[in-house]
Write an enzyme that holds these catalytic residues in place. Structure first.
Site, PDB file in Angstrom:
ATOM      1  N   ASP A 225     -62.001 -23.326   2.280  1.00 16.00           N
ATOM      2  CA  ASP A 225     -62.995 -22.712   1.407  1.00 16.00           C
ATOM      3  C   ASP A 225     -63.704 -21.581   2.182  1.00 16.00           C
ATOM      4  O   ASP A 225     -63.029 -20.795   2.835  1.00 16.00           O
ATOM      5  CB  ASP A 225     -63.979 -23.776   0.885  1.00 16.00           C
ATOM      6  CG  ASP A 225     -64.775 -23.317  -0.336  1.00 16.00           C
ATOM      7  OD1 ASP A 225     -64.322 -23.549  -1.463  1.00 16.00           O
ATOM      8  OD2 ASP A 225     -65.855 -22.726  -0.142  1.00 16.00           O
ATOM      9  N   TYR A 375     -71.869 -16.205  -2.482  1.00 16.56           N
ATOM     10  CA  TYR A 375     -70.816 -15.569  -3.283  1.00 16.56           C
ATOM     11  C   TYR A 375     -71.167 -14.117  -3.574  1.00 16.56           C
ATOM     12  O   TYR A 375     -70.316 -13.224  -3.470  1.00 16.56           O
ATOM     13  CB  TYR A 375     -70.616 -16.334  -4.595  1.00 16.56           C
ATOM     14  CG  TYR A 375     -69.825 -17.604  -4.424  1.00 16.56           C
ATOM     15  CD1 TYR A 375     -68.480 -17.662  -4.767  1.00 16.56           C
ATOM     16  CD2 TYR A 375     -70.423 -18.747  -3.891  1.00 16.56           C
ATOM     17  CE1 TYR A 375     -67.744 -18.827  -4.596  1.00 16.56           C
ATOM     18  CE2 TYR A 375     -69.703 -19.909  -3.711  1.00 16.56           C
ATOM     19  CZ  TYR A 375     -68.366 -19.949  -4.062  1.00 16.56           C
ATOM     20  OH  TYR A 375     -67.642 -21.100  -3.871  1.00 16.56           O
ATOM     21  N   HIS A 432     -58.247 -29.487  -2.430  1.00 19.01           N
ATOM     22  CA  HIS A 432     -59.160 -28.527  -1.818  1.00 19.01           C
ATOM     23  C   HIS A 432     -60.049 -29.129  -0.731  1.00 19.01           C
ATOM     24  O   HIS A 432     -60.325 -28.485   0.280  1.00 19.01           O
ATOM     25  CB  HIS A 432     -60.031 -27.919  -2.920  1.00 19.01           C
ATOM     26  CG  HIS A 432     -60.889 -26.785  -2.471  1.00 19.01           C
ATOM     27  ND1 HIS A 432     -60.378 -25.539  -2.178  1.00 19.01           N
ATOM     28  CD2 HIS A 432     -62.232 -26.701  -2.261  1.00 19.01           C
ATOM     29  CE1 HIS A 432     -61.359 -24.737  -1.815  1.00 19.01           C
ATOM     30  NE2 HIS A 432     -62.494 -25.413  -1.857  1.00 19.01           N
TER      31      HIS A 432
END
Length: 464
Positions: A225, A375, A432
């Site tokens: 990630d 982000y 993930h």
């Protein structure tokens, strides 16, 4: 005249060689992320012990909010296709109120040593675990492990003992690690940046400074990630200090013509593009397994890359909303087929205590808004436009490719970015959140990768 021509040509050649060499390294990003102006005094570099603690007032406030939660009825047979199933969410909240023991989980969190230190104006939290015992003549190898969103340092709690004491867990003990797991600034118990612009290069610079402060001038790094990007940037900033880079996600943001051509023709001519049979199985049909899945799973990223504070306000105010937002990711990012189940398959791979502990780290620290801002800081300028995206990574790299990762990256694509891949493995299962879901598989892959690097002394060869 001839001599002058040779001198000019020689100067041009030297210029391009030097220019190329400079381009191969990403500049260390020196910043000040604390409140107000940077003081004239030298920053306090003290490393301070830290313990996770929660007051009774904080817990009372949490339970009040859980009791007053307002639920919506789910659509019939909707499972996780509209996000989290709200009937299942009720069960989670009931468990949270009546069975989950946060005080016990705090003891679990504190079983490993925690610390804080001030770097570039903000407090950086990290867990530092040394081996319980070392065979005579053997030294521990420092390993930096970096989490992502919506995870935390707690993701690594199951893999830490496998790496610091592999022999006791039936693993190859040729290499033993001391593990450093920081909270990314703005996540968990690390202070959030107070100024705009804190991106992955900023985080990599801070964590590089952390490792140097701990006395590690040569170390390994591992991440998935955001940890993938932060560790990748770290490899670009300090290639002579990073002995090896291990990733369980390796995304490529600069897509060239060959990549696009391989998407169109790779299913029919896999060998032409360097694809393995497993690459074809995971990637094609590309519209379904690539494009549509990315579109289905990236709505949150668009929100967080544009207006993170707006949705963040609601999540920071509602523990139930926070749980819904995070748990949905732990479902469908672990296995896309879990969206067809009423419970999202969450308890097939995880247990509620671990899932709620991660959520509680976000809740008690109040970090959900600052975690989402990461982000915006990384994506706002556009994908493929930043300097680090155009630079390669020459540090020895190992990639563990898990089958249920949101987007599969074949080695043929990855090696355009990571030019020194010494280990690339198709993992038999997992998604993930690899360290939490499949700690033994990930630990085995890290151990074999480091074994290759150490045996062949690959980190010394890259410097020559």
């Amino acid at each position: 005249m001839l001599l002058e021509i040779f001198l000019i040509l020689g100067g041009i050649i030297i210029y391009f060689l030097v220019s190329k060499k400079k381009e191969e390294t990403l500049p260390f990003k020196e910043g000040w992320w604390g409140k107000g102006q940077k003081p004239d005094t030298e920053e306090d570099a003290t490393i301070r012990p830290f313990k996770v603690e929660t007051t009774e007032e904080e817990l009372s406030d949490l339970f009040r909010r859980l009791d007053q939660a307002r639920f919506t009825e789910p659509l019939e047979d909707s499972c996780f296709h509209y996000g989290i199933n709200l009937a299942y969410l009720r069960k989670v909240v009931s468990y949270w109120k009546n069975q989950f023991n946060w005080k016990k989980q705090v003891e679990v969190l504190n079983k490993y040593p925690h610390f804080k230190t001030k770097i570039q104006g903000i407090d950086i939290h990290f867990v530092h675990v040394k081996p319980p015992h070392l065979p005579e003549g053997q030294s521990a190898k420092p390993l930096l492990m970096v989490h992502g969103w919506p995870g935390s340092f707690y993701e690594f709690y199951k893999i830490i003992p496998l790496l610091t004491d592999p022999a006791s867990h039936g693993l190859n003990s040729e290499h033993v690690f001391e593990v450093i797991c920081p909270s990314i600034p703005g996540y968990g118990f690390s202070e959030a940046p107070h100024k705009k612009g804190f991106n992955s290069v900023s985080a990599a610079s801070v964590l590089y400074e952390l490792m140097l402060r701990l006395g590690f001038h040569e170390f390994y790094a591992q991440g998935g990630d955001w940890g993938w990007l932060i560790c990748t940037n770290l490899a670009q900033i300090a290639p002579n200090h990073l002995k090896g880079l291990h990733l369980n996600l390796a995304s490529v943001t600069n897509m060239g013509f060959t990549h696009l051509l391989s998407i169109l023709l790779g299913r029919y001519l896999p060998r032409l593009f360097g694809f393995h049979e497993e690459d074809v199985r995971r990637m094609f049909p590309f519209l379904k397994k690539g494009l549509y899945r990315i579109l289905a799973e990236s709505g949150y990223a668009h929100i967080q890359a544009t207006t993170p504070d707006t949705v963040g306000c609601g999540l920071n105010d509602s523990p139930v909303g926070l749980a819904a937002y995070i748990l949905e990711k732990f479902s469908v990012w672990t296995d896309p087929e879990f969206r067809n189940l009423e419970d999202g398959g969450l308890e097939r791979k995880f247990n509620l205590d671990d899932l709620l502990t991660n959520i509680m780290i976000y809740w008690v620290s109040g970090c959900i808004v600052s975690s989402m801002r990461f982000y915006k800081e990384n994506i706002e300028k556009g994908i493929g436009t930043q300097k680090h995206e155009k630079l390669t990574v020459q540090v020895p790299t190992g990639i563990a490719s898990f089958p249920n990762e949101v987007m599969h990256t074949p080695q043929a694509w990855a090696q355009k970015k990571y030019t020194n891949i010494v280990s690339f493995h198709f993992m038999p299962r997992g998604g993930h959140f690899a360290a939490l879901e499949e700690p033994e598989l990930l630990a085995e892959d890290i151990l074999q990768f480091v074994g290759k690097v150490e045996k062949e002394q690959l980190w010394t060869k890259k410097r020559k």
